[in-house]
Design an enzyme around this catalytic site. Structure first.
Site, PDB file in Angstrom:
ATOM      1  N   ASP A 177      -1.980  -1.144  -2.198  1.00 42.49           N
ATOM      2  CA  ASP A 177      -2.117   0.282  -1.929  1.00 42.49           C
ATOM      3  C   ASP A 177      -1.470   0.684  -0.613  1.00 42.49           C
ATOM      4  OD1 ASP A 177      -2.817   2.911  -2.032  1.00 42.49           O
ATOM      5  OD2 ASP A 177      -4.970   2.594  -2.079  1.00 42.49           O
ATOM      6  N   ASP A 195       3.336   6.618  -2.991  1.00 40.51           N
ATOM      7  CA  ASP A 195       2.094   5.859  -3.000  1.00 40.51           C
ATOM      8  C   ASP A 195       2.065   4.851  -4.143  1.00 40.51           C
ATOM      9  OD1 ASP A 195      -0.552   5.158  -2.286  1.00 40.51           O
ATOM     10  OD2 ASP A 195      -1.346   6.519  -3.786  1.00 40.51           O
TER      11      ASP A 195
END
Length: 400
Positions: free
Chosen positions: A84, A276
């Site tokens: 992440d 992201d």
């Protein structure tokens, strides 16, 4: 300011531990899709990705890909955590039924000094437990204590990296599927990237969820050739990877989206456009989403249908036996680079004849637009922190 934001401030201002040695040079990691080996249908995979994209948190249960590594000596313990770029720290579960890591089995495990600033100032710490933390996410929480141990990185010729600081989570809950851990890849001081002392990393995502996806760290992250495009990573003092999105085109038509909708506000951290790895499907702030949706409706001359079964907002009913409407490319215009999406990158045809826009609005409570992993599949994406550049190029990810 929420607890996670406070926690990041504490980390950046207070942590005094020595980081992992800067002699680390490179590694190639393997990533698995969270639905790897799940035998889901294509429609089920789409619905699951859309559901994860609608979660309340960038950092907890919305992500798609898990990094695999090992922790401890003499017998390294395999762990996995969500890859992440929107998360600031590393943590793995300890002392739970699903735990993969037991610090007591490692000779290189080390607790952190109880009087260190991070231990004293960690949010919601238990005064009776040294260096404890409790982090609240939008869709769950994680609590435990900070430690350090040796990481073993790489799916071939693994590299041993001592004194990596991470969280040993002893209690966690989530709305939906709880991860076994998180591998933070942000610019934060205690992400995997910063602790390794590297200035670049890259990944390449194949559409097949049962394929091991490659991630390259340090000097192994190489992207070159005539098809490479690059755009600046702006606001380098922010932990997230922000880019300037100047507009969106559908075919040759530049859509009437005010550029102000994509601007970042450094005073409060709102707005902006984020690249992201922890968000499956691209999300556009509501006004921009509505303009894109209307432009798609102007092209697709079909009845509107309910797409809630697939967690998608805009769907059309395609009559049985009919051909899928012809759709132009959609292009995201960044500073110095264009991300061109063919129809299959922004529209999806379900097995029961729904033709759906595969772009969403942000999860409730979030003000950023996010470029998700689905829209960058079959792309090699490079984050260059030294030059503050994001680069991408088409690639056969399963051959890297």
């Amino acid at each position: 300011m929420d607890q996670m934001a406070l926690f990041v401030i504490f980390l950046l201002a207070a942590f005094s531990n020595t980081l992992a040695s800067s002699i680390f040079d490179s590694a190639r990691l393997g990533m698995r899709h969270v639905d790897f080996g799940g035998n889901f249908t294509k429609d089920e995979l789409v619905a699951r990705s859309a559901f994860r994209s609608s979660r309340l948190s960038l950092q907890y249960s919305s992500a798609e890909y898990m990094i695999e590594l090992s922790v401890g000596t003499p017998e390294p313990q395999p762990i996995s955590g969500i890859a992440d770029t929107g998360s600031d720290i590393i943590w793995t579960q300890c002392g739970q039924p699903t735990s993969l890591y037991d610090p007591q089995k490692s000779q290189t495990y080390s607790s952190l000094p109880c009087n260190s600033n991070v231990c004293l100032q960690a949010p919601n710490r238990d005064p009776k437990q040294c260096c404890s933390y409790s982090i609240t996410y939008g869709s769950g929480n994680a609590a435990g204590y900070f430690i350090s141990d040796t990481f073993l990185l790489g799916d071939t010729n693994p590299v041993s990296v001592p004194q990596m600081v991470f969280g040993c989570t002893t209690s966690s809950m989530a709305t939906g599927e709880a991860p076994t851990g998180i591998i933070g890849l942000s610019r934060s001081e205690y992400s995997l990237i910063r602790q390794l002392g590297i200035d670049k990393f890259s990944y390449c995502l194949h559409p097949d969820v049962n394929t091991i996806q490659p991630m390259f760290l340090g000097s192994a992250a190489i992207l070159d050739g005539p098809l490479v495009q690059s755009t600046p990573l702006v606001f380098p003092d922010a932990n997230l990877y922000l880019v300037n999105l100047n507009g969106i085109s559908l075919g040759t038509e530049q859509l009437p989206i005010p550029q102000s909708l994509f601007q970042f506000n450094p005073s409060d951290g709102s707005g902006g456009v984020i690249i992201d790895s922890g968000t499956p499907i691209t999300r556009l702030v509501p006004q921009a989403f509505e303009i894109v949706s209307q432009a798609v409706q102007n092209i697709v001359n079909l009845p509107i249908a309910d797409g809630s079964t697939y967690n998608l907002k805009l769907c059309f009913s395609l009559p049985s036996g009919s051909k899928v409407p012809s759709m132009p490319d959609m292009t995201f215009h960044f500073d110095g680079a264009d991300l061109k999406l063919s129809m299959d990158k922004y529209m999806y045809l379900t097995g029961d004849g729904l033709f759906c826009l595969f772009i969403l609005e942000p999860a409730r409570g979030f003000t950023q637009s996010i470029i998700g992993t689905f829209q960058t599949q079959n792309m090699h994406v490079l984050y260059d922190l030294n030059n503050n550049m994001l680069s991408f190029a088409p690639a056969e990810c399963d051959k890297l």
